[in-house]
Each structure stands twice: as C-alpha cells, then as structure tokens.
Design an enzyme around this catalytic site. Structure first.
Site, mmCIF file in Angstrom:
data_model
loop_
_atom_site.group_PDB
_atom_site.id
_atom_site.type_symbol
_atom_site.label_atom_id
_atom_site.label_comp_id
_atom_site.label_asym_id
_atom_site.label_seq_id
_atom_site.Cartn_x
_atom_site.Cartn_y
_atom_site.Cartn_z
ATOM 1 N N ASP A 229 0.836 -1.199 0.000
ATOM 2 C CA ASP A 229 0.000 0.000 0.000
ATOM 3 C C ASP A 229 0.874 1.253 0.000
ATOM 4 O O ASP A 229 1.866 1.330 0.734
ATOM 5 C CB ASP A 229 -0.868 -0.029 1.276
ATOM 6 C CG ASP A 229 -1.981 0.986 1.254
ATOM 7 O OD1 ASP A 229 -2.803 0.926 0.327
ATOM 8 O OD2 ASP A 229 -2.034 1.834 2.166
ATOM 9 N N GLU B 23 14.488 -15.140 0.328
ATOM 10 C CA GLU B 23 14.936 -16.216 1.228
ATOM 11 C C GLU B 23 13.941 -17.365 1.264
ATOM 12 O O GLU B 23 14.241 -18.439 1.755
ATOM 13 C CB GLU B 23 15.060 -15.680 2.667
ATOM 14 C CG GLU B 23 16.224 -14.740 2.881
ATOM 15 C CD GLU B 23 16.135 -14.128 4.276
ATOM 16 O OE1 GLU B 23 15.562 -14.774 5.190
ATOM 17 O OE2 GLU B 23 16.603 -12.992 4.426
HETATM 18 C C1 NOJ Z 1 -4.439 2.880 -1.003
HETATM 19 C C2 NOJ Z 1 -5.581 1.937 -0.775
HETATM 20 O O1 NOJ Z 1 -5.813 1.231 -1.957
HETATM 21 C C3 NOJ Z 1 -6.742 2.772 -0.338
HETATM 22 O O2 NOJ Z 1 -7.931 2.045 -0.326
HETATM 23 C C4 NOJ Z 1 -6.425 3.363 1.005
HETATM 24 O O3 NOJ Z 1 -7.457 4.230 1.379
HETATM 25 C C5 NOJ Z 1 -5.112 4.142 0.964
HETATM 26 N N1 NOJ Z 1 -4.083 3.470 0.252
HETATM 27 C C6 NOJ Z 1 -4.616 4.392 2.365
HETATM 28 O O4 NOJ Z 1 -4.162 3.209 2.941
#
Ligand code: NOJ
Length: 554
Positions: free
Chosen positions: A212, A255
C-alpha cells in the site's frame, strides 16, 4: 508454449484477481464479507481461470478506512474471522492452484495500534513518539500545522494531540485519514517491525504482498512545505531512499522458496519514474495506473501500451495492466461516459451526478478487457468485473462509509460505489452475498441479473467472455509474447500481433470508433467481445467498441 516460457517465474504473466474481503462473500450473515465466505467461493476463481488472488486487508482494525488502518498486523479482525480462517483460506487456495497475495500497509498504522497509543501516552521527544511523525506546530502557540501538506482524503494532513497534562500538544502527520498516522521510516525500529510482519505472513505460506502507498513511505528531509503544483517534486512522494526499503524486502522474500512476490501500489508518473520501482533488485511488479487512466481512444491506448512495454522492458520487469480496483470507479461505468478518461475516476458518482450509459459502458468495458488480457505481462482483475458489474452510482449519502466522503463534506462522493457486495445468486436475498439478506452497502437492483448463476454457461455473457479470454490467454501463452502494432496509427482502430517464442502469431483488432470495420478474409476468430456482424453473407464486420482475437489462416 516453449520450455523456457514454462519455466519462467509464474508472476511474469500472471492474472491476479483482487478480492475486497468485506464485499466478496459473507459466511456468517452479518452483511460484511469474511474469510470463511471467501474460502467457500474460491472455486469460482479456479473455474474463472486466474492464477492468484490478492486480498485487501483483513487485519485487526477499527475499520476507519476499511482495514487500511491496521491495529495489529499479525492478526485477523474478528469481522473477517480468525488466523485459523486465514490459514484455511491459504490452504484451500493452494489446493485449487491459486496463489495468495496479501496486502501490506507500511506507510501508516491505525491510531489504535499499540505504538500509536504509546506515543500519545508519552511526552514530546520521547522514543515512543519517534516511530511516527510528531512535530511541534507553527505560530506563537503551536496552533498552526507544521507544514502545508494536505491529506489525500481532504483537509490538512496534520492533527494536533492533547498532551497528558491537558494542554494542546504536538501534531502528527497522516497523509490519509486522521485515524491513519504515518510511520517515521527513518526510525530503524519501524523497518525492523515491518520486516518481521513480512516474515510472519511468509511463514504462514502467502505468495506475496501488495504494498500500500509504496511511493509514500519516505518523506523529504525536514518535511518542507509542498510547492505549488508542478514546480517541484512533492516532498511526500517518490523519495529516493524508498528504493532501499524495497531492496531489503526483495532479499527477504528471496529467502523463501516458491517465487514469492512484491507488487507496489505506487501512483508514480511518468512510467520511466515508475519503472525504477521494479529494477531487478526491487519490487517484482507495480500497478500501471497510467494504463487505468488512459482514455478509450486508439491513439491514447497505443501510446500507453507502447510506453509501458518499453519502460518496464528497459528494467527487465513485466508490464502490468489494470482497469479497476477498490479505489476507482469501475471501468464498466467510467467507459459509459463521453469523457471517460477521468469521469469520477477517484471522486465517485452520486445520485445527483450525471449518470452513465450503462449498456455502452459494459460494451466498452468488455472490449477494453479483451485488449488488456491479450497484452504481454501480468494483469489485475477486480472482483465483479468478470460479471460486468457497474459502479453503484446512486448510493444514498446516508449509506456512504468512505472517509473521503465525510472529510470533504460530500464534495467527493468517495469509493463506496465500487465496493458494493457482489451478487452470487439472482433469486436469493442480498443476491446470495451471504446466508441472509444483509449487505453492508445496498446493492443496485440490476446486480441480480448479473449474478454468476445467470451467466454461467450462457454464451455471450460477460462471465463466459472472461473465461474464454483467460483460457485462451493461458493456452496461447499470450502473457509471454512480443507485441507489434499493425494498425498504421489509425485514429479509431487498435491492431497488434502477438508472437510467441515458438513463432505462433495471434492477432488482435479493437474497433474504438463508431463505424464497423471489415474483418480481413480468412482469419480464424478465436474470441470477440461481442458477436461480429455480417450484413450480407460476407465479409464479416467488427462493430464499434468490439475487440477480436484471431489467428491468420496459414
Ligand atoms: C491505497 C488503498 O488502496 C486505499 O484504499 C487506502 O485508502 C489508501 N491506500 C490508504 O491506505
């Protein structure tokens, strides 16, 4: 397929299906999807013909951003089940030949994470505060945020805390909701903790991670103000030291046996900048959001596809392709607008907004998917697109849960419209989402007709189209071919051939214009996103917004 192609790592041409756990299948009837629900429906995906699933977060979380606010990275939220349920899901997926990618949220935690709670309970300057980005405010009394950064969900990216003695205190940075404090990645304890989280899930048998906000972990030294747009690179994104983190993680996943992968969610443009994330010793893949945002016109599509293949090829990484996910308006709806490039891409659509042409949107979405699934590299599908689900564009405000809606006072409708629980059975309450009628967001009536039980085995249905495309893609090894354009730069027609290592050539023609075009004589039609027409006996015609895969007669 050649022997070399067969032995190349699985992820180089994988089709990966995104499951948004709260909205895919509900096992216990509370109206929110869960891990047992997912496990019970995995056969749908084996039958569909994808290679892997990616699960959005299911970890312990107060769910202020639907689980992208993690309070415990090593446990499952009771909403979704237990660790044993996660183990059972992974085991069942593997049994069915599906790999499992989980979401890692390393940029921020939840405010309920024990580290953040400890930071709040500790004074300014304490070690507990150094795992997040706490700063003194500006102004005489520290009442002004430390810099001018804005949250992606609207409003300032800083929230002021109240110190233990009740006085107004420091501010903490959150690029997203105030419930999502950003970690300070210059603190080695943060790096060590997230590496240990990687190992925790690798030990449980996952095949990889979707990372993310992969471009946001490291901020510019000193957290300088953001300059007016375009004058300088934003200080919170795409900072050089972030690459060092991915080099370390590449070593960690390396790994483990079995070609485990890292895929970055990096909203970085242009593509040459994005390609730096997938250099040989960094991530395996990144999402290609430039492709997702490319308008449905032949010149635009041709340009993005060409640049994607060039830029990823230059660093030896597979290109990736994606049209929908849980953060953007579904492509079956985006493409139902004239200005389809950016119609509500991230802002969402509400009942008071112009509504899409649903038929046209689906027709174009099928054509766009047929282009995408022919392309060399790896592709991502978002749950429900194989059913042709449109966005829910008429959700009432009261139903909305996305923090972007609330943080912008409704100016942005938010992302709930693409997160509506998917239908499984046309005649069941809640369209079979769970054992009872409950669904955490209301489903549009038309979802009933799109349930898999209405589409399975029905020639021409979107589900059968996806199954055909995926089967042929696999049989012909399309993900490992070389692409050459055959369309002479046409304004409305996209044409290319795909040549496999053994010399097999497959052709693709997509008509993005209004007028039918004649299909060259003698070609063998492999699949078309809509039936071809033949006004007289012959020749056959490719109508507008239709894609065809063919083999030339030898
Ligand atoms: C990207 C994620 O796909 C989204 O849904 C989220 O709100 C933001 N990152 C924050 O984590």
């Amino acid at each position: 397929m050649s022997e070399a192609a067969q032995t190349a790592p699985w992820w180089q041409d994988a089709v990966i299906y995104q499951i948004y756990p709260r909205s895919w299948a509900d096992g216990d009837g509370d109206g929110i999807g869960d891990l047992p629900g997912i496990t019970a429906h995995l056969e749908h995906l084996a039958d569909l013909g994808v290679d892997a699933i990616w699960l959005s977060p299911f970890y312990t979380s107060p769910q202020h951003d639907a689980g992208y606010d993690v309070a415990d990275y090593r446990d499952v939220d009771p909403l979704f089940g237990t660790l044993a349920d996660a183990d059972a899901l992974i085991a069942r997926a593997h049994q069915l030949g599906l790999r499992v990618i989980v979401d890692l949220v390393p940029n921020h935690s939840s405010v309920e994470h024990p580290w953040f709670q400890a930071a709040l309970a500790s004074p300014p300057g304490s070690p507990e505060r150094t795992r997040y980005l706490f700063r003194d405010g500006q102004g005489d009394r520290g009442e002004v945020p430390p810099n001018n950064w804005q949250s992606l969900f609207g409003g300032p990216a800083w929230t002021q805390v109240v110190e233990a003695d009740g006085s107004p205190g420091q501010w903490y940075l959150h690029l997203f909701d105030r419930s999502q404090p950003d970690f300070d990645w210059t603190n080695p304890a943060v790096a060590a903790e997230l590496e240990s989280v990687l190992r925790f899930w690798l030990d449980r048998g996952v095949d990889g991670f979707r990372i993310d906000v992969a471009h946001g972990l490291v901020k510019a030294v000193g957290l300088p103000d953001e300059e007016p747009s375009g004058t300088a690179p934003p200080p919170m994104w795409d900072q050089e030291p972030v690459h060092e983190i991915y080099r370390r993680w590449r070593g960690v996943v390396g790994e483990y046996p079995g070609d485990r992968i890292l895929c970055g969610e990096a909203w970085v443009s242009p593509l040459e900048r994005l390609a730096r994330y997938v250099r040989p010793d960094e991530l395996h893949q990144t999402f290609n959001f430039d492709y997702l945002a490319t308008p449905w016109t032949a010149p635009a599509q041709r340009a993005t596809i060409t640049r994607s293949l060039e830029q990823m090829g230059a660093v030896g990484a597979p290109a990736t392709w994606v049209l929908s996910n849980h953060d953007v308006v579904r492509h079956a709806t985006r493409l139902g607008y004239d200005q389809h490039a950016d119609s509500g891409l991230a802002g969402g659509i509400g009942p008071g907004d112009p509504q899409p042409d649903v038929e046209l949107g689906l027709r174009r979405a099928r054509a766009a998917t047929a282009v995408m699934l022919a392309l060399p590299g790896s592709a991502y599908l978002y749950q429900g697109e194989e059913l042709g689900l449109p966005e829910a564009t008429e959700l009432p405000d009261e139903a909305r849960q996305d923090p972007t809606f609330h943080r912008t006072d409704g100016a942005l409708r938010g992302r709930d419209g693409c997160r509506v629980p998917v239908p499984w059975r046309s005649d069941a309450p809640g369209f079979g989402f769970g054992p009872g009628p409950a669904t955490w967001l209301p489903q549009p009536i038309r979802y009933g007709d799109l349930a898999p039980d209405r589409q399975r085995g029905v020639p021409g249905s979107t589900l059968e189209l996806y199954r055909d495309l995926l089967r042929l893609r696999r049989e012909l090894g399309l993900g490992r071919t070389r692409l050459a354009w055959t369309d002479d730069g046409s304004a409305t027609l996209l044409g290319f051939t795909l040549t496999a290592a053994d010399g097999t050539v497959i052709g693709v023609l997509a008509n993005l214009g209004d007028r039918p075009v004649v299909v060259p004589e003698g070609v063998e039609v492999l699949v078309a996103s809509q039936p071809l027409t033949s006004p007289g006996e012959l020749p056959r015609e490719l109508p507008g917004d239709v894609t065809l895969w063919y083999r030339s007669a030898r």
